[in-house]
Write a protein that holds these residues in place. Structure first.
Motif, PDB file in Angstrom:
ATOM      1  N   VAL A 127      -4.724   4.631   5.383  1.00  0.00           N
ATOM      2  CA  VAL A 127      -5.254   5.453   4.292  1.00  0.00           C
ATOM      3  C   VAL A 127      -4.181   5.691   3.231  1.00  0.00           C
ATOM      4  O   VAL A 127      -4.453   5.653   2.027  1.00  0.00           O
ATOM      5  N   ALA A 128      -2.944   5.927   3.683  1.00  0.00           N
ATOM      6  CA  ALA A 128      -1.862   6.172   2.728  1.00  0.00           C
ATOM      7  C   ALA A 128      -1.565   4.932   1.879  1.00  0.00           C
ATOM      8  O   ALA A 128      -1.149   5.055   0.719  1.00  0.00           O
ATOM      9  N   VAL A 129      -1.755   3.747   2.445  1.00  0.00           N
ATOM     10  CA  VAL A 129      -1.525   2.518   1.669  1.00  0.00           C
ATOM     11  C   VAL A 129      -2.476   2.441   0.482  1.00  0.00           C
ATOM     12  O   VAL A 129      -2.113   1.975  -0.607  1.00  0.00           O
ATOM     13  N   ALA A 130      -3.698   2.933   0.679  1.00  0.00           N
ATOM     14  CA  ALA A 130      -4.711   2.814  -0.368  1.00  0.00           C
ATOM     15  C   ALA A 130      -4.515   3.786  -1.517  1.00  0.00           C
ATOM     16  O   ALA A 130      -5.123   3.621  -2.575  1.00  0.00           O
ATOM     17  N   GLY A 135       4.614   3.672  -4.168  1.00  0.00           N
ATOM     18  CA  GLY A 135       5.249   2.519  -4.777  1.00  0.00           C
ATOM     19  C   GLY A 135       5.101   1.280  -3.913  1.00  0.00           C
ATOM     20  O   GLY A 135       4.533   1.301  -2.814  1.00  0.00           O
ATOM     21  N   ILE A 136       5.647   0.181  -4.408  1.00  0.00           N
ATOM     22  CA  ILE A 136       5.515  -1.091  -3.682  1.00  0.00           C
ATOM     23  C   ILE A 136       6.272  -1.029  -2.356  1.00  0.00           C
ATOM     24  O   ILE A 136       5.777  -1.464  -1.308  1.00  0.00           O
ATOM     25  N   GLY A 137       7.507  -0.477  -2.384  1.00  0.00           N
ATOM     26  CA  GLY A 137       8.275  -0.374  -1.149  1.00  0.00           C
ATOM     27  C   GLY A 137       7.589   0.509  -0.127  1.00  0.00           C
ATOM     28  O   GLY A 137       7.549   0.189   1.073  1.00  0.00           O
ATOM     29  N   ALA A 143       2.323  -0.549   5.404  1.00  0.00           N
ATOM     30  CA  ALA A 143       1.615  -1.704   5.953  1.00  0.00           C
ATOM     31  C   ALA A 143       2.229  -2.147   7.277  1.00  0.00           C
ATOM     32  O   ALA A 143       1.515  -2.537   8.212  1.00  0.00           O
ATOM     33  N   VAL A 144       3.569  -2.076   7.379  1.00  0.00           N
ATOM     34  CA  VAL A 144       4.231  -2.406   8.643  1.00  0.00           C
ATOM     35  C   VAL A 144       3.829  -1.416   9.737  1.00  0.00           C
ATOM     36  O   VAL A 144       3.565  -1.801  10.883  1.00  0.00           O
ATOM     37  N   THR A 249      13.279  12.102   3.287  1.00  0.00           N
ATOM     38  CA  THR A 249      13.895  12.259   1.965  1.00  0.00           C
ATOM     39  C   THR A 249      13.733  10.992   1.138  1.00  0.00           C
ATOM     40  O   THR A 249      13.413  11.055  -0.061  1.00  0.00           O
ATOM     41  N   ALA A 250      13.961   9.836   1.753  1.00  0.00           N
ATOM     42  CA  ALA A 250      13.822   8.578   1.024  1.00  0.00           C
ATOM     43  C   ALA A 250      12.378   8.365   0.574  1.00  0.00           C
ATOM     44  O   ALA A 250      12.133   7.892  -0.549  1.00  0.00           O
ATOM     45  N   ALA A 251      11.414   8.723   1.428  1.00  0.00           N
ATOM     46  CA  ALA A 251      10.002   8.553   1.054  1.00  0.00           C
ATOM     47  C   ALA A 251       9.626   9.453  -0.116  1.00  0.00           C
ATOM     48  O   ALA A 251       8.933   9.029  -1.050  1.00  0.00           O
ATOM     49  N   LEU A 252      10.089  10.701  -0.065  1.00  0.00           N
ATOM     50  CA  LEU A 252       9.784  11.616  -1.168  1.00  0.00           C
ATOM     51  C   LEU A 252      10.474  11.175  -2.456  1.00  0.00           C
ATOM     52  O   LEU A 252       9.883  11.247  -3.548  1.00  0.00           O
TER      53      LEU A 252
END
Length: 315
Positions: A127-130, A135-137, A143-144, A249-252
């Motif tokens: 759901v979060a992918v959609a 961002g792309i990363g 997806a992984v 932190t990196a995700a945010l």
């Protein structure tokens, strides 16, 4: 020792950072912070209920033992690297009074719990992918996580048939594993509880990130949740809690949040997670201590009342 040194350095840097700014939890609304903490406690209970379904009936520990194991894992993750939390779970559950499960049964249940964790997180990651905000990363990482969850679900479905095959029964390990392999029905029950755990954690992250100054955004909460879960699955890291906080932190930051604000939010949510783990561990220890100090009186029935003067008048 090396992990403890790294954790001390990270703690020093965190204290130095927050010495110049206010502690982020002090900026949140108290009611929402309490609600988030209670949701994290509920998530601990759901995780323990799902874990319990992975044992056979005669080897199943009590829910309090499993809750205490999860609480001990949350505490040990502050100091030791990842995967040491599983060792802490085994130690706490095995040493909990009245636990009928052996070391191998607990270890097998943790392997299955890791697979079910991945399978339960896959729908949320998909759901979060959609969501368009990622961002792309971030999409690639989610997806992984989704692919790993699908692969874990395939292993869970195939494992009972593989363990019960004639080829597996030729070996001693196969004969021990066959009656203890989680059936598809019990695995589905465990998946439902663990999926509920992840949903509750997602709602808690939504509330906490919003009250800490970030936007009330379910995509952002799911991205933060999946990043921490993916970091927890790493085989090694400087410290379990620090690794998850760094991943959050990196995700945010990848979603456009400022680095300082992202770090403050990740540390705050991680601290509440550690506090909730400590709370459930202390509750389980206190409950068991109280049961041992004040044992329950045996029930008084007709057979035990024959020579008991307190039972006069009982027919």
């Amino acid at each position: 020792v090396g992990s403890a040194v790294v954790m001390l350095v990270l703690a020093f840097l965190a204290v130095r950072h927050f010495a110049t700014t206010s502690w982020p939890l002090s900026r949140g609304q108290p009611g929402l912070l309490v609600a988030g903490g209670l949701l994290l406690l509920l998530a601990q209970a759901l995780k323990a209920l799902g874990w319990a379904r992975l044992f056979t009936h005669r080897e199943r520990p009590s829910p309090l033992a499993l809750v205490a194991g999860n609480g001990g894992a949350a505490l040990i993750g502050v100091v030791l690297p990842g995967r040491f939390d599983d060792a802490m779970r085994i130690a706490v559950v095995r040493r909990y009074p009245g636990c009928p499960a052996g070391l191998r049964a607990i270890s097998l249940s943790l392997v299955m719990l890791g697979l079910i964790d991945s399978a339960a997180l896959a729908p949320l990651a998909a759901v979060a992918v959609a969501f368009p905000g990622a961002g792309i990363g971030a999409r690639a990482a989610l997806a992984v996580v989704t692919g790993a969850g699908i692969a874990a679900a395939a292993v869970i479905v195939a494992l009972p048939r593989l363990a019960g095959s004639k080829r597996a029964l030729r070996f001693r390990l196969g004969r021990w594993l066959s009656p203890r392999t989680t059936s598809l029905y019990r695995a589905t029950q465990a998946w439902a509880f663990v999926f509920g755990c992840w949903l509750v954690r997602g709602v808690a992250c939504f509330i906490l990130l919003g009250t800490l100054g970030l936007s009330y955004s379910f995509p952002l909460a799911l991205l933060f949740l999946c990043a921490g879960a993916a970091a927890a699955a790493l085989p090694i890291g400087p410290a379990g809690a620090a690794t998850q906080a760094g991943a959050g932190t990196a995700a945010l930051a990848a979603s456009g949040v400022g680095a300082s604000q992202a770090l403050a939010a990740s540390v705050s949510v991680g601290a509440l997670g550690v506090f909730s783990g400590a709370a459930v561990l202390l509750f389980a220890v206190a409950w068991r201590t109280g049961r041992s100090l004040f044992p329950a009186r045996p029930a008084i029935g007709p057979e035990s009342c024959r020579y008991n003067p307190r039972c006069r008048g009982i027919s």
